[in-house]
Design a protein around this motif. Sequence first.
Motif, PDB file in Angstrom:
ATOM      1  N   LEU A  50       0.776  -1.037  -0.089  1.00 55.02           N
ATOM      2  CA  LEU A  50      -0.007  -0.023  -0.087  1.00 55.02           C
ATOM      3  C   LEU A  50       0.925   1.317   0.002  1.00 55.02           C
ATOM      4  CD1 LEU A  50      -2.644   1.467   0.442  1.00 55.02           C
ATOM      5  CD2 LEU A  50      -2.279   1.231   2.847  1.00 55.02           C
ATOM      6  N   GLY A  51       2.132   1.212   0.822  1.00 45.59           N
ATOM      7  CA  GLY A  51       3.111   2.325   1.018  1.00 45.59           C
ATOM      8  C   GLY A  51       2.542   3.263   2.050  1.00 45.59           C
ATOM      9  N   LYS A  52       3.629   3.938   2.367  1.00 51.46           N
ATOM     10  CA  LYS A  52       3.592   4.802   3.582  1.00 51.46           C
ATOM     11  C   LYS A  52       2.651   6.114   3.353  1.00 51.46           C
ATOM     12  CE  LYS A  52       6.151   7.013   7.199  1.00 51.46           C
ATOM     13  NZ  LYS A  52       5.972   6.062   8.302  1.00 51.46           N
ATOM     14  N   VAL A  53       2.536   6.819   2.171  1.00 49.39           N
ATOM     15  CA  VAL A  53       1.854   7.887   1.951  1.00 49.39           C
ATOM     16  C   VAL A  53       0.438   7.655   1.935  1.00 49.39           C
ATOM     17  CG1 VAL A  53       1.192   9.403   0.092  1.00 49.39           C
ATOM     18  CG2 VAL A  53       3.779   8.797   0.431  1.00 49.39           C
ATOM     19  N   CYS A  54       0.215   6.416   1.316  1.00 50.60           N
ATOM     20  CA  CYS A  54      -1.323   5.895   1.404  1.00 50.60           C
ATOM     21  C   CYS A  54      -1.792   5.585   2.934  1.00 50.60           C
ATOM     22  CB  CYS A  54      -1.682   4.768   0.547  1.00 50.60           C
ATOM     23  SG  CYS A  54      -1.656   5.120  -1.170  1.00 50.60           S
ATOM     24  N   HIS A  55      -0.790   4.913   3.515  1.00 48.75           N
ATOM     25  CA  HIS A  55      -1.362   4.439   4.918  1.00 48.75           C
ATOM     26  C   HIS A  55      -1.293   5.785   5.712  1.00 48.75           C
ATOM     27  CE1 HIS A  55      -0.817   2.420   8.828  1.00 48.75           C
ATOM     28  NE2 HIS A  55       0.235   3.095   9.091  1.00 48.75           N
ATOM     29  N   SER A  56      -0.550   6.354   5.712  1.00 51.35           N
ATOM     30  CA  SER A  56      -0.678   7.844   6.488  1.00 51.35           C
ATOM     31  C   SER A  56      -1.902   8.859   6.195  1.00 51.35           C
ATOM     32  CB  SER A  56       0.529   8.814   6.433  1.00 51.35           C
ATOM     33  OG  SER A  56       1.831   8.170   7.041  1.00 51.35           O
ATOM     34  N   ALA A  57      -2.152   8.741   4.752  1.00 53.18           N
ATOM     35  CA  ALA A  57      -3.353   9.570   4.366  1.00 53.18           C
ATOM     36  C   ALA A  57      -4.717   9.124   4.829  1.00 53.18           C
ATOM     37  CB  ALA A  57      -3.487   9.770   2.844  1.00 53.18           C
ATOM     38  N   LEU A  58      -4.815   7.619   4.728  1.00 47.53           N
ATOM     39  CA  LEU A  58      -5.980   6.758   5.085  1.00 47.53           C
ATOM     40  C   LEU A  58      -6.130   6.943   6.691  1.00 47.53           C
ATOM     41  CD1 LEU A  58      -5.740   3.782   2.801  1.00 47.53           C
ATOM     42  CD2 LEU A  58      -7.335   5.348   2.632  1.00 47.53           C
ATOM     43  N   VAL A  59      -5.100   6.887   7.440  1.00 50.24           N
ATOM     44  CA  VAL A  59      -5.292   6.907   8.794  1.00 50.24           C
ATOM     45  C   VAL A  59      -5.604   8.313   9.242  1.00 50.24           C
ATOM     46  CG1 VAL A  59      -3.788   6.953  11.019  1.00 50.24           C
ATOM     47  CG2 VAL A  59      -3.606   5.152   9.507  1.00 50.24           C
ATOM     48  N   LYS A  60      -4.970   9.401   8.756  1.00 53.24           N
ATOM     49  CA  LYS A  60      -5.393  10.746   9.148  1.00 53.24           C
ATOM     50  C   LYS A  60      -6.721  11.069   8.763  1.00 53.24           C
ATOM     51  CE  LYS A  60      -0.832  12.632   8.801  1.00 53.24           C
ATOM     52  NZ  LYS A  60       0.385  13.221   7.873  1.00 53.24           N
ATOM     53  N   ARG A  61      -7.343  10.626   7.488  1.00 57.54           N
ATOM     54  CA  ARG A  61      -8.607  10.593   7.330  1.00 57.54           C
ATOM     55  C   ARG A  61      -9.676   9.926   7.893  1.00 57.54           C
ATOM     56  NH1 ARG A  61     -11.068   8.681   1.678  1.00 57.54           N
ATOM     57  NH2 ARG A  61     -11.167   6.737   2.699  1.00 57.54           N
ATOM     58  N   THR A  62      -9.164   8.996   8.564  1.00 57.35           N
ATOM     59  CA  THR A  62     -10.001   8.001   9.451  1.00 57.35           C
ATOM     60  C   THR A  62     -10.159   8.722  10.797  1.00 57.35           C
ATOM     61  OG1 THR A  62      -9.565   6.135   8.545  1.00 57.35           O
ATOM     62  CG2 THR A  62     -10.581   6.030  10.550  1.00 57.35           C
ATOM     63  N   ILE A  63      -9.097   9.317  11.170  1.00 61.14           N
ATOM     64  CA  ILE A  63      -8.975  10.252  12.518  1.00 61.14           C
ATOM     65  C   ILE A  63     -10.095  11.438  12.204  1.00 61.14           C
ATOM     66  CG2 ILE A  63      -7.787  11.770  13.937  1.00 61.14           C
ATOM     67  CD1 ILE A  63      -5.468   9.926  13.403  1.00 61.14           C
ATOM     68  N   GLU A  64     -10.134  12.159  11.279  1.00 54.83           N
ATOM     69  CA  GLU A  64     -10.904  13.029  11.071  1.00 54.83           C
ATOM     70  C   GLU A  64     -12.595  12.707  11.077  1.00 54.83           C
ATOM     71  OE1 GLU A  64      -9.379  14.573   7.453  1.00 54.83           O
ATOM     72  OE2 GLU A  64      -7.802  15.154   8.067  1.00 54.83           O
TER      73      GLU A  64
END
Length: 116
Positions: free
Chosen positions: A68-82
């Motif tokens: 998946l990659g770190k960029v996608c992983h981070s963006a998905l986690v941040k969006r979920t937190i929101e």
Amino acid sequence: MASLNVSSVLVVLFLTCGSVMAAKENDQIIKENNCESKMGLPCVLEAFTSIFNIGSISNKCCGELVVLGKVCHSALVKRTIENPLLKDLNPATIIAKSIQTWNNCLALINSPSPST
């Protein structure tokens, strides 16, 4: 006194716009990198549980997470937190668990397999 109220409104407006911009930025990253289709649902659920709850992630799902990659992983986690449904969670704790899960999976995938 009026200048204090105007300043307060500007600060609130700035913070609100900043969080909206961050949300749009995460959505754009997710869309541009086709992040939502890179992991199978069982592994998405496993990763979600290991980050947002208590659980572990299997070797297979670690492999999918690393692909998946770190960029996608981070963006998905941040969006979920929101997500307003998760407003009671501590974002710092979630991000720390997210980084820990990523690092553990990366180490697992990059470690040499034992010879038989």
